[in-house]
Design an enzyme around this catalytic site. Structure first.
Site, PDB file in Angstrom:
ATOM      1  N   GLY A 158      27.454   3.949  89.367  1.00  0.00           N
ATOM      2  CA  GLY A 158      28.385   5.141  89.366  1.00  0.00           C
ATOM      3  C   GLY A 158      29.878   4.869  89.293  1.00  0.00           C
ATOM      4  O   GLY A 158      30.337   4.115  90.102  1.00  0.00           O
ATOM      5  N   ASP A 213      18.943  -9.700  81.160  1.00  0.00           N
ATOM      6  CA  ASP A 213      18.584  -9.874  79.918  1.00  0.00           C
ATOM      7  C   ASP A 213      19.178 -10.803  79.102  1.00  0.00           C
ATOM      8  O   ASP A 213      18.672 -11.133  77.729  1.00  0.00           O
ATOM      9  CB  ASP A 213      18.758  -8.294  79.267  1.00  0.00           C
ATOM     10  CG  ASP A 213      18.209  -7.245  80.004  1.00  0.00           C
ATOM     11  OD1 ASP A 213      17.058  -7.701  80.608  1.00  0.00           O
ATOM     12  OD2 ASP A 213      18.539  -6.090  79.743  1.00  0.00           O
ATOM     13  N   MET A 256      11.581  -6.764  81.140  1.00  0.00           N
ATOM     14  CA  MET A 256      12.976  -6.117  81.267  1.00  0.00           C
ATOM     15  C   MET A 256      13.452  -6.542  79.751  1.00  0.00           C
ATOM     16  O   MET A 256      13.148  -7.517  78.860  1.00  0.00           O
ATOM     17  CB  MET A 256      14.067  -6.951  81.895  1.00  0.00           C
ATOM     18  CG  MET A 256      13.789  -6.599  83.591  1.00  0.00           C
ATOM     19  SD  MET A 256      12.697  -7.361  84.258  1.00  0.00           S
ATOM     20  CE  MET A 256      13.323  -8.922  84.308  1.00  0.00           C
ATOM     21  N   GLY A 257      14.524  -6.018  79.575  1.00  0.00           N
ATOM     22  CA  GLY A 257      15.006  -6.002  77.875  1.00  0.00           C
ATOM     23  C   GLY A 257      15.300  -4.658  77.527  1.00  0.00           C
ATOM     24  O   GLY A 257      14.745  -4.211  76.882  1.00  0.00           O
ATOM     25  N   ARG A 258      16.450  -4.161  77.984  1.00  0.00           N
ATOM     26  CA  ARG A 258      16.892  -2.623  77.625  1.00  0.00           C
ATOM     27  C   ARG A 258      17.214  -2.897  76.003  1.00  0.00           C
ATOM     28  O   ARG A 258      17.038  -1.645  75.332  1.00  0.00           O
ATOM     29  CB  ARG A 258      18.021  -2.116  78.331  1.00  0.00           C
ATOM     30  CG  ARG A 258      17.408  -1.842  79.797  1.00  0.00           C
ATOM     31  CD  ARG A 258      18.833  -0.776  80.434  1.00  0.00           C
ATOM     32  NE  ARG A 258      19.804  -1.753  80.940  1.00  0.00           N
ATOM     33  CZ  ARG A 258      20.631  -1.408  82.191  1.00  0.00           C
ATOM     34  NH1 ARG A 258      20.213  -0.351  82.848  1.00  0.00           N
ATOM     35  NH2 ARG A 258      21.363  -2.308  82.472  1.00  0.00           N
ATOM     36  N   THR A 366       9.981  -6.749  91.094  1.00  0.00           N
ATOM     37  CA  THR A 366       9.541  -8.272  91.814  1.00  0.00           C
ATOM     38  C   THR A 366      10.335  -9.243  90.969  1.00  0.00           C
ATOM     39  O   THR A 366      10.666  -9.918  91.547  1.00  0.00           O
ATOM     40  CB  THR A 366       8.132  -8.276  91.754  1.00  0.00           C
ATOM     41  OG1 THR A 366       7.443  -8.029  90.152  1.00  0.00           O
ATOM     42  CG2 THR A 366       7.290  -7.259  92.636  1.00  0.00           C
TER      43      THR A 366
HETATM   44  P1  ATP Z   1      23.514  -3.972  84.734  1.00  0.00           P
HETATM   45  O1  ATP Z   1      23.056  -5.346  84.104  1.00  0.00           O
HETATM   46  O2  ATP Z   1      22.509  -3.832  85.965  1.00  0.00           O
HETATM   47  O3  ATP Z   1      23.514  -2.512  83.777  1.00  0.00           O
HETATM   48  P2  ATP Z   1      26.019  -3.314  85.216  1.00  0.00           P
HETATM   49  O4  ATP Z   1      27.241  -3.876  85.638  1.00  0.00           O
HETATM   50  O5  ATP Z   1      26.401  -2.989  83.654  1.00  0.00           O
HETATM   51  O6  ATP Z   1      24.744  -3.919  85.339  1.00  0.00           O
HETATM   52  P3  ATP Z   1      26.394  -0.520  85.646  1.00  0.00           P
HETATM   53  O7  ATP Z   1      25.484   0.492  86.488  1.00  0.00           O
HETATM   54  O8  ATP Z   1      26.445  -0.152  84.132  1.00  0.00           O
HETATM   55  O9  ATP Z   1      25.897  -1.892  85.883  1.00  0.00           O
HETATM   56  O10 ATP Z   1      27.722  -0.465  86.186  1.00  0.00           O
HETATM   57  C1  ATP Z   1      27.885  -0.969  87.415  1.00  0.00           C
HETATM   58  C2  ATP Z   1      29.474  -0.585  87.801  1.00  0.00           C
HETATM   59  O11 ATP Z   1      30.632  -0.445  86.914  1.00  0.00           O
HETATM   60  C3  ATP Z   1      29.181   1.013  88.403  1.00  0.00           C
HETATM   61  O12 ATP Z   1      29.840   1.147  89.428  1.00  0.00           O
HETATM   62  C4  ATP Z   1      29.968   1.722  87.162  1.00  0.00           C
HETATM   63  O13 ATP Z   1      30.582   2.973  87.429  1.00  0.00           O
HETATM   64  C5  ATP Z   1      30.927   0.856  86.552  1.00  0.00           C
HETATM   65  N1  ATP Z   1      31.104   1.009  85.067  1.00  0.00           N
HETATM   66  C6  ATP Z   1      30.175   1.267  84.263  1.00  0.00           C
HETATM   67  N2  ATP Z   1      30.492   1.285  83.046  1.00  0.00           N
HETATM   68  C7  ATP Z   1      31.739   1.575  83.029  1.00  0.00           C
HETATM   69  C8  ATP Z   1      32.961   1.774  82.211  1.00  0.00           C
HETATM   70  N3  ATP Z   1      32.984   1.857  80.897  1.00  0.00           N
HETATM   71  N4  ATP Z   1      34.072   1.667  82.478  1.00  0.00           N
HETATM   72  C9  ATP Z   1      34.596   1.609  83.944  1.00  0.00           C
HETATM   73  N5  ATP Z   1      33.540   1.345  84.769  1.00  0.00           N
HETATM   74  C10 ATP Z   1      32.216   1.417  84.535  1.00  0.00           C
HETATM   75 MG    MG Z   2      24.548  -2.784  82.164  1.00  0.00          MG
END
Ligand code: ATP
Ligand code: MG
Length: 444
Positions: A158, A213, A256-258, A366
Site C-alpha cells: 500500500g 523470483d 512463485m514467478g509472477r 510455505t
Molecule cells: P514484492 O516482491 O513482494 O512484490 P515489493 O516491494 O515490490 O515486494 P509492493 O507491495 O509492490 O512489494 O511494494 C512495497 C511497498 O512499496 C508498498 O508500501 C508500496 O506502496 C510501495 N510502492 C510500490 N510501488 C511503488 C511506486 N511505484 N512508488 C512508490 N512506492 C511504491
Molecule cells: Mg513487487
C-alpha cells in the site's frame, strides 16, 4: 534489456558529502597497510560481452561501469551520533530476518552505532496515522532471528505519502534508512531519496533488494531465491510421488514467478521429475495437437504418470479475466492459473472418458516463509554488511547487489526500470526443454 541501454552517468552513485570521519579503529587495524579498502573509484565493468564493449569503444563512448561495495577508509557519518532505521516491505522472502540481524550487528559492533530503529509493518510504520511505534533494536533482540522465517519487523503493501514519511524520518532523527524490499519498495525508496535530496536533510536511503523470483535487473542473484527453490523442490518431489502412486497420476505444482519463471525452471532441473514446465515467458496452448492437453495425454499413454510445474504468471492469456484485480500496492493480481489448469485438465480427461488422478499442490506461502538456507544466510549477511558500509560512507539512492561475483552499488532507479526474465531462446530454457523432454513448442 541490453547493457548498452545503460549509460555511465546513470550508474553514478549519489554521495551526501565529504567523508570526514575515520572508519572505526578495528577496521583500520584490520587493513592498516591500506589493502582491503575500496575507494569510490574502484569500479567493475557492467558488461563482459566483448562485442558490446568493442562497439562502445568504437563509438568513443565511456564503458558503463559499477562502483564496488566495501568499507571506505573515511566515512560521512559520525557513528556515535548516527541513528539508523530498518524497514521491510512487500511479500515475505527467506532471509529477511538475516538481513535485519546483520544490519543491526554491523551497525552496532563494526561502527559503534547505538541508536537502531526497527520500523514496523513496512512503510505504514513511517506514517504516524497508523500508530506503529519504532522498535529500539539491540544485538540481543536480533541475535536469533535467522532461526525463524518471515520478518521480525512485519511488512505491508500500500502506497504511503512520501512527504509524511520523510517528516517522520526527520522527527525520529534517522540518518540512514535501510529499505529491504522488492521493486515496489525500491520505487518507494527512490521517492524518499528524491524528497530527502530536495530538502537537503542529509538522510541516506539504502536499499537491500528482495525478490524471491530472482527477477531484478543487473543482479546475479537475489537473497532467498536459493532457499525458495530448494523448498519448491520438496513440493515437486511430493507431486512426483503422488503422480506415481496412482494410475494415470498427474502432479500439478504451482510455484512463485509472477513475471519470471526462474524458480519453476530451477526446481524442474534440480529434481529431474518434471515433465512440463509452464512459465510466463513462454506462451502455450491448451487445445490442439500441439497444446498441453494433447501432450499430457501422450505422456500418460507412454509413462502412466506426469508432473507439471506452473509459475503463477504463466498462461495468463488463457485464463478468462473476471476483472482487473490489483493488490494494495497496485500490483496486478494474476488469475489463478493453478486452479484453472487443474479444472481444465480434469475436464479434458473426463470428456475423453479417461480416468486420471490429479493432485494439485500450491506451496507458495510455505515456501516464502521458511528460514534461509546456509548459503543464502551468508549471502544475506554480506549484502547487509555492504549496505551498512555504504550508508556510513554517506551513499544514498542506491541498493547493494551482486554482479559478476562482486558486491556492488547500483542506483535504485536502474534496478527498478525493468525485470530480469528467462530468455526463451537462452540456455536456461533450452536446458529445461532438454531435461523435461517437453515439446519445445506447445503453441499451434
Ligand atoms: P514484492 O516482491 O513482494 O512484490 P515489493 O516491494 O515490490 O515486494 P509492493 O507491495 O509492490 O512489494 O511494494 C512495497 C511497498 O512499496 C508498498 O508500501 C508500496 O506502496 C510501495 N510502492 C510500490 N510501488 C511503488 C511506486 N511505484 N512508488 C512508490 N512506492 C511504491
Ligand atoms: Mg513487487
Amino acid at each position: 534489456m541490453s547493457h548498452s541501454t545503460i549509460s555511465l552517468e546513470e550508474l553514478v552513485i549519489t554521495n551526501l558529502g565529504e567523508k570526514k570521519f575515520p572508519s572505526p579503529g578495528w577496521q583500520r587495524n584490520f587493513s592498516a597497510d591500506g589493502t582491503g579498502w575500496h575507494t569510490d573509484g574502484d569500479r567493475i565493468l557492467l558488461c563482459d560481452h566483448t562485442a558490446e564493449l568493442e562497439a562502445s569503444l568504437a563509438k568513443g563512448e565511456p564503458l558503463p561501469s559499477i562502483e564496488l561495495a566495501g568499507p571506505r577508509k573515511e566515512i560521512f557519518f559520525n557513528p556515535t551520533q548516527t541513528c539508523v532505521a530498518i524497514v521491510t516491505c512487500g511479500g515475505l522472502c527467506p532471509g529477511l530476518n538475516d538481513v535485519i540481524r546483520t544490519i543491526v550487528m554491523q551497525s552496532y559492533y563494526a561502527y559503534g552505532v547505538r541508536r537502531i530503529l526497527g520500523i514496523q509493518y513496512g512503510y505504514e510504520g513511517l506514517d504516524p496515522a497508523y500508530g506503529h511505534r519504532p522498535l529500539e533494536l539491540t544485538p540481543e533482540m536480533v541475535m536469533n532471528l535467522p532461526y525463524f522465517g518471515g520478518t521480525f519487523l512485519g511488512s505491508s503493501r500500500g502506497r504511503k505519502d512520501t512527504k509524511v514519511m520523510v517528516n517522520r524520518l526527520e522527527a525520529l532523527g534517522v540518518n540512514i534508512l535501510f529499505v529491504i524490499g522488492g521493486d515496489g519498495s525500491q520505487r518507494g525508496a527512490t521517492d524518499l531519496f528524491e524528497e530527502c535530496q530536495l530538502r537537503g536533510n542529509g538522510i541516506s536511503i539504502i536499499g537491500v533488494p528482495k525478490t524471491i523470483d530472482n527477477d531484478l535487473m543487473f543482479m546475479d542473484r537475489s537473497f532467498g531465491y536459493q532457499t525458495a527453490f530448494a523448498a519448491a523442490c520438496h513440493a515437486v518431489t511430493g507431486a512426483h510421488a503422488e503422480a506415481r502412486g496412482a494410475r494415470n497420476g498427474i502432479g500439478l505444482v504451482k510455484l512463485m514467478g509472477r513475471d519470471s519463471g526462474f524458480i519453476a525452471c530451477s526446481a524442474a532441473l534440480a529434481t529431474g521429475e518434471v515433465n512440463f514446465v509452464l512459465i510466463p515467458e513462454v506462451d502455450f496452448d491448451l487445445e490442439g495437437e500441439q497444446g498441453l492437453l494433447a501432450a499430457l495425454d501422450r505422456r500418460l499413454e507412454q509413462r502412466g504418470h506426469a508432473v507439471i510445474v506452473v509459475a503463477e504468471g504463466a498462461g495468463q492469456d488463457l485464463v478468462p479475466a473476471s476483472q482487473a484485480r490489483l493488490d494494495a500496492s497496485g500490483n496486478k493480481l494474476h488469475e489463478d492459473i493453478g486452479v484453472f489448469l487443474r479444472d481444465r485438465i480434469n475436464g479434458y480427461f473426463k470428456s475423453q472418458d479417461k480416468e486420471v488422478t490429479l493432485k494439485y499442490i500450491d506451496p507458495s506461502y510455505t515456501i516464502r516463509s521458511v528460514p534461509a538456507a546456509p548459503e543464502d544466510r551468508v549471502f544475506c549477511l554480506n549484502l547487509a554488511r555492504h549496505a551498512v558500509h555504504a550508508g556510513m560512507a554517506g551513499k544514498t539512492g542506491m541498493v547493494v547487489a551482486r554482479w559478476h561475483q562482486r558486491f556492488v552499488h547500483l542506483p535504485m532507479k536502474v534496478v527498478t526500470r525493468g525485470r530480469r526474465k528467462v530468455d526463451p531462446h537462452g540456455d536456461l530454457w533450452r536446458s529445461v526443454v532438454e531435461a523435461t523432454g517437453q515439446p519445445a513448442v506447445m503453441k499451434g
